[in-house]
Structure formats: C-alpha cells, structure tokens
Design a protein around this motif. Structure first.
Motif, PDB file in Angstrom:
ATOM      1  N   ASN A  93       0.514  -1.264  -0.165  1.00 34.19           N
ATOM      2  CA  ASN A  93       0.009  -0.065  -0.027  1.00 34.19           C
ATOM      3  C   ASN A  93       0.908   1.224  -0.102  1.00 34.19           C
ATOM      4  N   ASP A  94       2.184   1.276   0.807  1.00 30.97           N
ATOM      5  CA  ASP A  94       3.064   2.416   0.783  1.00 30.97           C
ATOM      6  C   ASP A  94       3.797   2.642  -0.643  1.00 30.97           C
ATOM      7  N   ILE A  95       3.885   1.539  -1.234  1.00 29.93           N
ATOM      8  CA  ILE A  95       4.888   1.659  -2.546  1.00 29.93           C
ATOM      9  C   ILE A  95       3.749   1.789  -3.814  1.00 29.93           C
ATOM     10  N   THR A  96       3.631   2.960  -4.253  1.00 32.34           N
ATOM     11  CA  THR A  96       2.545   3.243  -5.211  1.00 32.34           C
ATOM     12  C   THR A  96       2.847   2.649  -6.580  1.00 32.34           C
ATOM     13  N   LEU A  97       4.025   2.368  -6.624  1.00 34.17           N
ATOM     14  CA  LEU A  97       4.521   1.896  -7.959  1.00 34.17           C
ATOM     15  C   LEU A  97       3.905   0.461  -8.201  1.00 34.17           C
ATOM     16  N   PHE A 101       0.193  -2.391 -10.829  1.00 30.98           N
ATOM     17  CA  PHE A 101       0.138  -3.951 -11.095  1.00 30.98           C
ATOM     18  C   PHE A 101      -0.949  -4.798 -10.455  1.00 30.98           C
ATOM     19  N   LYS A 102      -1.330  -4.261  -9.234  1.00 28.20           N
ATOM     20  CA  LYS A 102      -2.341  -4.934  -8.340  1.00 28.20           C
ATOM     21  C   LYS A 102      -3.592  -4.547  -9.087  1.00 28.20           C
ATOM     22  N   ALA A 103      -3.929  -3.448  -9.590  1.00 31.90           N
ATOM     23  CA  ALA A 103      -4.992  -3.241 -10.369  1.00 31.90           C
ATOM     24  C   ALA A 103      -5.117  -4.237 -11.573  1.00 31.90           C
ATOM     25  N   TYR A 109      -8.287 -11.136 -12.199  1.00 28.79           N
ATOM     26  CA  TYR A 109      -9.043 -12.197 -11.139  1.00 28.79           C
ATOM     27  C   TYR A 109     -10.346 -12.209 -11.533  1.00 28.79           C
ATOM     28  N   ALA A 110     -10.852 -10.822 -11.831  1.00 30.45           N
ATOM     29  CA  ALA A 110     -12.406 -10.636 -11.863  1.00 30.45           C
ATOM     30  C   ALA A 110     -12.741 -11.243 -13.248  1.00 30.45           C
ATOM     31  N   TRP A 140      -5.289 -15.224  -8.326  1.00 29.77           N
ATOM     32  CA  TRP A 140      -4.371 -14.107  -8.442  1.00 29.77           C
ATOM     33  C   TRP A 140      -4.468 -13.141  -7.071  1.00 29.77           C
ATOM     34  N   SER A 141      -3.829 -12.881  -6.381  1.00 25.09           N
ATOM     35  CA  SER A 141      -3.790 -12.122  -5.160  1.00 25.09           C
ATOM     36  C   SER A 141      -2.557 -11.457  -4.901  1.00 25.09           C
ATOM     37  N   LEU A 142      -2.608 -10.196  -3.902  1.00 27.84           N
ATOM     38  CA  LEU A 142      -1.373  -9.593  -3.557  1.00 27.84           C
ATOM     39  C   LEU A 142      -1.147 -10.084  -2.115  1.00 27.84           C
TER      40      LEU A 142
END
Length: 198
Positions: A93-97, A101-103, A109-110, A140-142
């Motif tokens: 959450n702190d590393i906006t870079l 990739f999470k999105a 996944y959706a 897939w998950s972070l």
C-alpha cells in the motif's frame, strides 16, 4: 474461533493439533477468554495443568487479546504469519509503483474468477498449447504468500493467457466495451512495462 494446540507428543517435534471450533457469543476479550477456557476444560485440561504447561497464546493481534485496551491474556504472541501478511500489505500500500500491477491482477482475477465462460476458454487455450491449467491458476492475489505464486502462475500460463485475451478482443459475439477491455489487458500483458513489473 478455531482453537489449535501446538504440542510435542512422545518427545517428537512440535505439531499442530486441531482442538475445537468455538462459538463466540460476543467478540470482546472476556467472552473470548471464557469460551477458550471452557473449551480447554471440556477437553480435559485443568487449571493446574495449564499453569504448568501453557507457554503462549498465538492470535491475530486483536487489541482485546494483546492488552492494548485491558487485554486478558498475559502470555500471548501475535501470529508470525499474520504479522508478515500485514507487513507485506502495508508495504504494497505504501509503494505506489505496485498499484497499477495490483489493479492489473485484480482485473484478471475478476475476468476469470467471475465468468466461467472465460475460465473455460482459457482452459481450452492451455490445453491447445500444452500448458498445465489448474483452477488455482486464476486465484491471483497480492497477499503475502500468494503474490509470488501469482507471478509464477502468470508466467506459466502466459502464452495461453495472451492468446485468449487476443482472441476474445476480436470476438464479434462480445460487445465493443468488453472487446476493448480484453484488448487493453492483452496489450498490457505484452508490454515491456509488464515484464519489468514482474
């Protein structure tokens, strides 16, 4: 609440043993401790045995148990796996870079988890390209343990994933908006930026 005991039997290494599934009437510290003690007593552990043998209580770090607000358990330990999971989530959450990739992973996944048709088409592409497809391939998950596995799985099914997204983006039976979503995901998957991300 799920209760496990980690113990050593016959001088062997410590093992986890499922003890009981405990129904909690309320989720305050007093009720949690009372229900846990009731469970232990019902399983044959008396107070003298517990005083002499109980070393630690491991939990998810809830403040009612850790003593941050008058907690009840003096000998406790915040579960190491849970702490690691929280640390990784905080870092992500702190590393906006990593947000884009999470999105992207959330979009994949959706696309495959919510729509069995897409999942079946991807499975077919995997079979044609002789790539192993498992149902877990689309989970897939972070999360702490799942993020590295998600990256590995994407690399393993990469050719089938690219082919499916490309084919679906040209499928006239899908509406224009859906086709452009597939095309966007396909372009991102084939981009140099994606390779750098993973």
């Amino acid at each position: 609440m799920i209760a496990y005991i980690k113990t050593s039997i016959f001088n062997e290494g410590p093992i986890f043993i499922f003890l009981d599934l405990i129904e909690l009437f309320t989720q305050n510290a007093e009720n949690i401790v009372n229900q846990l003690m009731k469970c232990l007593h019902a399983c044959g552990f008396n107070d003298n045995f517990l005083r002499g043998n109980w070393i630690f209580f491991v939990n998810d770090g809830a403040s009612v148990l850790l003593g941050k607000k008058n907690g009840y358990l003096p000998s406790h330990w915040h579960c190491l796996n849970h702490r690691r999971e929280l640390a990784v989530n905080d870092s992500v959450n702190d590393i906006t870079l990593t947000n884009h990739f999470k999105a992207f992973l959330d979009s994949l996944y959706a696309l495959y988890n919510r729509f069995p048709k897409n999942q079946n088409e991807l499975k077919k592409e995997c079979a044609e390209l002789d790539v192993l497809f498992l149902k877990s391939s689309i989970n897939w998950s972070l999360g702490c343990q799942l993020f590295p596995r998600a990256v590995q799985v994407i690399w393993k099914i990469y050719p089938a994933l690219c082919k499916h997204l490309s084919t679906a983006s040209k499928d006239d039976s899908r509406d224009t908006k859906t086709r452009s979503k597939y095309l966007g995901l396909c372009k991102h998957l084939e981009s140099i930026e994606f390779s750098i991300d993973v």
